[in-house]
Design a protein around this motif. Structure first.
Motif, mmCIF file in Angstrom:
data_model
loop_
_atom_site.group_PDB
_atom_site.id
_atom_site.type_symbol
_atom_site.label_atom_id
_atom_site.label_comp_id
_atom_site.label_asym_id
_atom_site.label_seq_id
_atom_site.Cartn_x
_atom_site.Cartn_y
_atom_site.Cartn_z
ATOM 1 N N ASN A 178 0.832 -1.208 0.000
ATOM 2 C CA ASN A 178 0.000 0.000 0.000
ATOM 3 C C ASN A 178 0.863 1.254 0.000
ATOM 4 O O ASN A 178 0.591 2.210 -0.736
ATOM 5 N N ARG A 235 -7.142 2.681 0.887
ATOM 6 C CA ARG A 235 -6.955 1.443 0.122
ATOM 7 C C ARG A 235 -6.515 1.801 -1.294
ATOM 8 O O ARG A 235 -7.314 2.237 -2.119
ATOM 9 N N SER A 238 -8.316 0.411 -4.388
ATOM 10 C CA SER A 238 -9.635 0.946 -4.749
ATOM 11 C C SER A 238 -9.491 1.960 -5.889
ATOM 12 O O SER A 238 -10.389 2.072 -6.741
ATOM 13 N N THR A 294 -1.270 -7.653 -4.142
ATOM 14 C CA THR A 294 -2.209 -7.262 -3.087
ATOM 15 C C THR A 294 -3.351 -8.258 -2.991
ATOM 16 O O THR A 294 -3.809 -8.602 -1.887
ATOM 17 N N SER A 298 -4.514 -10.558 0.211
ATOM 18 C CA SER A 298 -5.856 -10.330 0.756
ATOM 19 C C SER A 298 -6.760 -11.540 0.601
ATOM 20 O O SER A 298 -7.587 -11.816 1.472
#
Length: 564
Positions: A178, A235, A238, A294, A298
């Motif tokens: 991130n 995030r 996103s 990512t 996740s």
């Protein structure tokens, strides 16, 4: 109709079931007062008197909590290494909480995770306060603080906190990704493209007329009936998903914005220019490797620490500048590469991550390392494996035998052999007076009296030389050599299932593997508790005490409900 007696087993079971229902399904304590719930229970068992909200709050839930705590402590008892994840969050009532989760590998090679506690923390999150909290956790749950791994974000207070506690510290790879991606998103050219797309997406979310027209254009153009997405500042992916969805629906967006109904009222809203669309497409391509990494961190139930080194190496390679890259793409790749390059640079971090990757049969070839680096990793594997105690059939093989214990064992064995010899002589004397039943047993050839007395214990009656016992280092060397020669595991397969099948072949390496692969690759397990806690501490339940929050979050994650 009479009610069930207060102490009846059925009444206890039903009360316990209501407590489980509240904890597992995150229902408010007040559900026992709801008309629909009371009617449902009455239809199931008219004789059952539903306990009051106070009884559920002060007795039923605390009793379930105590039982679950005992079960979790039993699960942790005897585990050699436990990894912890830790993170903080703020409730709707603006109270600060810190959640701690534990992770270890069981005897049957299952990955076991527990939420240990969710405690309110009213003091500032300084390194000293956090280290005191984690030391209390290890004491309360009987965890060996001298051999604990801690996974947190990259915050400096958490790094120093781990040092104060003496924990092996691993920085969350999801958080690292991130930070690297955010560096690229903050570039001026990238921020301008994102701002334009965000404005268009927000417009279609807020305007019911524009949303209806957009839906109609989707049907006419036979595009997927997907909604446009807007990004969330915390995030990074996103933003990636927002651009990806915009490009997918770009034709429908352009057609909707060109209609008279929208042009007459929203003249300032327009689609992207040709150059902006090109930049958006290049942005998606440049960010795709980070987005995939990512997703790996996740999507997996609990990604292991073994994936960090291979993923970081692959991302560093994917963000290298290529000859045909545009300046726009070069800036994006450069920002990501520069940030990733400075992560996990200490010797302890590199040693831990590389050894964890080598113990994962999917990554054991270590293609991201040079030959010299590979040799160093496997040499360290031999050294650490040789220090492991191997428990087989109740015997502990140690690198340094205890001479006093050996003498006691030999004396006990000699005494046992002497007693057996006396019993055998007595039995033979008794059998002389009995009639023979069947052929006489074959007699063992005795070469001397000492052989007759000690031959069975020392195994030297046939003058066969015994094999010298191998040292732990020699055994570790053999195991590592055999392990490296075995075929690597496919990436889609589970490493712990492989180790479950092969741990008897590599007993020393198996013990070492449990020490490393129990460590999560990210602190996502703690962060996922936030969403659970958010459902528990709702606006209607914001008056829950911190003790109740801790109990309900703990039970929701740890309470085992019987399968029917």
């Amino acid at each position: 109709m009479g009610k069930l007696p207060h102490g009846s087993e059925k009444r206890k079971r039903m009360t316990r079931a209501i407590g489980m229902f509240i904890a597992k399904d995150m229902r408010p304590y007040s559900v026992v007062e709801n008309e629909g719930f009371r009617n449902m229970i009455y239809q199931a068992e008219p004789r059952y008197a539903i306990p009051s909200r106070k009884t559920i709050t002060e007795t039923t839930i605390p009793d379930l909590y105590k039982e679950s705590v005992s079960e979790v402590k039993g699960s942790l008892r005897g585990v050699k290494r436990i990894a912890l994840t830790c993170d903080g969050w703020t409730s709707r009532a603006t109270e600060s909480y810190v959640t701690v989760t534990s992770h270890h590998i069981t005897d049957d090679w299952g990955l076991c995770s527990h939420v240990l506690q969710t405690r309110a923390m009213y003091e500032s999150h300084t390194r000293k306060n956090l280290s005191d909290l984690l030391n209390d956790v290890t004491t309360e749950w009987g965890i060996n603080a001298n051999d604990t791994a801690l996974v947190t974000d990259n915050a400096s207070n958490m790094i120093v906190c781990a040092e104060l506690c003496g924990f092996l510290h691993i920085k969350c790879f999801a958080h690292t990704l991130n930070l690297a991606a955010q560096c690229a998103l903050k570039l001026p050219d990238v921020a301008r493209v994102l701002g334009h797309i965000r404005r268009v997406s927000t417009f279609f979310h807020k305007s019911t007329k524009a949303h209806h027209i957009f839906r109609e254009k989707q049907k006419q153009l036979k595009l997927p009936a997907h909604l446009l997405e807007t990004d969330c500042p915390t995030r990074w992916n996103s933003a990636y998903e927002m651009v990806l969805r915009f490009l997918e629906q770009q034709q429908a967006i352009t057609a909707a914005l060109l209609t008279n109904e929208i042009r007459q009222t929203e003249k300032e809203i327009s689609t992207l220019s040709g150059s902006d669309l090109t930049n958006a497409e290049m942005l998606v391509q440049a960010l795709k490797p980070v987005a995939v990494a990512t997703k790996v961190m996740s999507d997996e139930h609990n990604p292991m620490v073994s994936v960090i080194a291979p993923l970081q190496a692959q991302l560093l390679q994917a963000t290298q500048e290529l000859l045909g890259d545009s300046p726009f793409v070069k800036h994006i790749k450069g920002a990501i590469h520069q940030d990733l390059e400075k992560r996990y640079t200490s010797e302890r971090e590199k040693n831990t991550l590389n050894l964890a990757a080598a113990l994962d049969p999917r990554f054991k070839l270590l293609p991201f390392l040079s030959e010299d680096e590979k040799q160093e990793v496997f040499a360290r594997m031999v050294t650490e494996a040789a220090s492991m105690d191997v428990h087989q059939e109740g015997v502990v093989v140690r690198s340094e035998p205890d001479s006093d214990q050996e003498e006691l064992s030999a004396a006990a064995a000699l005494s046992s052999s002497w007693s057996e010899l006396i019993r055998s002589s007595t039995a033979a004397s008794d059998q002389e007076n009995e009639e023979p039943q069947g052929p006489p047993p074959a007699k063992r050839r005795v070469t001397c009296a000492l052989d007759e007395l000690l031959g069975d214990m020392y195994g030297m009656q046939d003058d066969e030389p015994s094999e010298p016992q191998k040292s732990p280092f020699d055994r570790a060397e053999e195991e590592v050599k055999s392990y490296r020669a075995a075929a690597p595991l496919k990436l889609k397969q589970k490493p712990l299932i492989w180790w479950e099948k092969h741990h008897c072949e590599y007993p020393l390496l198996a013990q070492l593997t449990k020490r490393y692969l129990c460590i999560p690759g990210s602190s996502v397990p703690s962060e996922r508790v936030f969403s659970t806690a958010g459902d528990i501490v709702t606006a209607q339940r914001s008056c829950l005490t911190s003790e109740h929050v801790d109990q309900l979050v703990f039970l929701h994650k740890n309470l085992q409900v019987p399968k029917h």
